[in-house]
Write a protein that holds these residues in place. Structure first.
Motif, PDB file in Angstrom:
ATOM      1  N   THR A  94     -15.282   0.337  31.785  1.00  0.00           N
ATOM      2  CA  THR A  94     -16.169   1.335  31.185  1.00  0.00           C
ATOM      3  C   THR A  94     -17.377   1.557  32.080  1.00  0.00           C
ATOM      4  O   THR A  94     -17.764   2.691  32.354  1.00  0.00           O
ATOM      5  CB  THR A  94     -16.620   0.880  29.784  1.00  0.00           C
ATOM      6  OG1 THR A  94     -15.460   0.662  28.989  1.00  0.00           O
ATOM      7  CG2 THR A  94     -17.494   1.916  29.119  1.00  0.00           C
ATOM      8  N   ALA A  95     -17.964   0.471  32.567  1.00  0.00           N
ATOM      9  CA  ALA A  95     -19.124   0.582  33.448  1.00  0.00           C
ATOM     10  C   ALA A  95     -18.747   1.263  34.760  1.00  0.00           C
ATOM     11  O   ALA A  95     -19.518   2.048  35.306  1.00  0.00           O
ATOM     12  CB  ALA A  95     -19.711  -0.797  33.710  1.00  0.00           C
ATOM     13  N   GLY A 143     -19.004   4.906  34.985  1.00  0.00           N
ATOM     14  CA  GLY A 143     -20.338   5.461  34.847  1.00  0.00           C
ATOM     15  C   GLY A 143     -20.819   5.516  33.414  1.00  0.00           C
ATOM     16  O   GLY A 143     -21.792   6.192  33.115  1.00  0.00           O
ATOM     17  N   GLN A 144     -20.151   4.822  32.537  1.00  0.00           N
ATOM     18  CA  GLN A 144     -20.533   4.790  31.130  1.00  0.00           C
ATOM     19  C   GLN A 144     -20.875   3.359  30.771  1.00  0.00           C
ATOM     20  O   GLN A 144     -20.233   2.431  31.226  1.00  0.00           O
ATOM     21  CB  GLN A 144     -19.380   5.256  30.253  1.00  0.00           C
ATOM     22  CG  GLN A 144     -18.870   6.621  30.592  1.00  0.00           C
ATOM     23  CD  GLN A 144     -17.530   6.896  29.897  1.00  0.00           C
ATOM     24  OE1 GLN A 144     -17.105   6.144  29.051  1.00  0.00           O
ATOM     25  NE2 GLN A 144     -16.889   7.969  30.286  1.00  0.00           N
ATOM     26  N   GLU A 145     -21.879   3.202  29.959  1.00  0.00           N
ATOM     27  CA  GLU A 145     -22.193   1.873  29.460  1.00  0.00           C
ATOM     28  C   GLU A 145     -21.541   1.715  28.100  1.00  0.00           C
ATOM     29  O   GLU A 145     -21.666   2.602  27.256  1.00  0.00           O
ATOM     30  CB  GLU A 145     -23.701   1.684  29.339  1.00  0.00           C
ATOM     31  CG  GLU A 145     -24.388   1.550  30.671  1.00  0.00           C
ATOM     32  CD  GLU A 145     -25.848   1.154  30.510  1.00  0.00           C
ATOM     33  OE1 GLU A 145     -26.281   0.804  29.396  1.00  0.00           O
ATOM     34  OE2 GLU A 145     -26.538   1.191  31.529  1.00  0.00           O
ATOM     35  N   PRO A 146     -20.861   0.597  27.876  1.00  0.00           N
ATOM     36  CA  PRO A 146     -20.291   0.387  26.547  1.00  0.00           C
ATOM     37  C   PRO A 146     -21.422   0.192  25.541  1.00  0.00           C
ATOM     38  O   PRO A 146     -22.521  -0.217  25.908  1.00  0.00           O
ATOM     39  CB  PRO A 146     -19.470  -0.892  26.713  1.00  0.00           C
ATOM     40  CG  PRO A 146     -20.049  -1.580  27.892  1.00  0.00           C
ATOM     41  CD  PRO A 146     -20.611  -0.517  28.778  1.00  0.00           C
TER      42      PRO A 146
END
Length: 172
Positions: free
Chosen positions: A32-33, A36-39
């Protein structure tokens, strides 16, 4: 991601269900990281609880073998210690600043709310060093050639875990 899921599946089939669950939790968060997305913080907290639970289960296995009525199978103990070492290397990375969510007196969900003290983040270098030291103790135990060398390393590992919990785990 598919390759990593295959690894987790192989670990599960080999009897390492706790290890597989912990690996899968870390892999999902890392993927997920990487996108480019933070969980969500609650997912990260849940993943680190899974990881800590797997560490605890491996410690329980070792300590059961070392109990007065237990029977130490050194190879099994070494395997558990190596698993603990690996997990402890990953563990401090499961504490990004956004998961610093401790609130005194809050009604917490034991699965997704943190019991980590804010001191983890205000003194992260110490927290990280403690995890590194514990990981090295577990690694050294995993390489012990004799039970007489293994047992004191596990006692030191337990003391290191308890000392870290005393400083960095909050209980109302």
């Amino acid at each position: 991601m598919r390759f990593r899921l295959d690894i987790a599946g192989a670990l599960a089939r080999a009897g390492g269900r706790a290890v597989a669950a912990a690996v899968l939790a870390v892999v999902v968060l890392a993927d997920t990281a990487a996108l480019g997305q933070e969980p969500p913080s609650k997912d990260t907290i849940f993943a680190r609880k899974i990881l800590m639970g797997a560490i605890d289960m491996n410690m329980d296995e070792i300590e059961t073998m070392l109990a007065p009525e237990g029977k130490l199978e050194l190879a099994d103990g070494q395997e558990h210690a190596e698993t603990i070492s690996t997990m402890l290397m990953a563990f401090p990375h499961m504490f990004p600043p956004r998961t610093n969510q401790w609130k005194l007196g809050a009604d917490r969900d034991p699965a997704t709310d943190t019991f980590a003290s804010p001191a983890v983040w205000s003194n992260f270098a110490d927290f990280y060093q403690r995890a590194t030291t514990a990981s090295k103790l577990a690694f050294d135990a995993s390489r012990a050639k004799r039970a007489a060398d293994f047992k004191p390393l596990i006692a030191q590992l337990r003391a290191a875990c308890n000392a870290c919990h005393a400083v960095y785990m909050k209980i109302d």
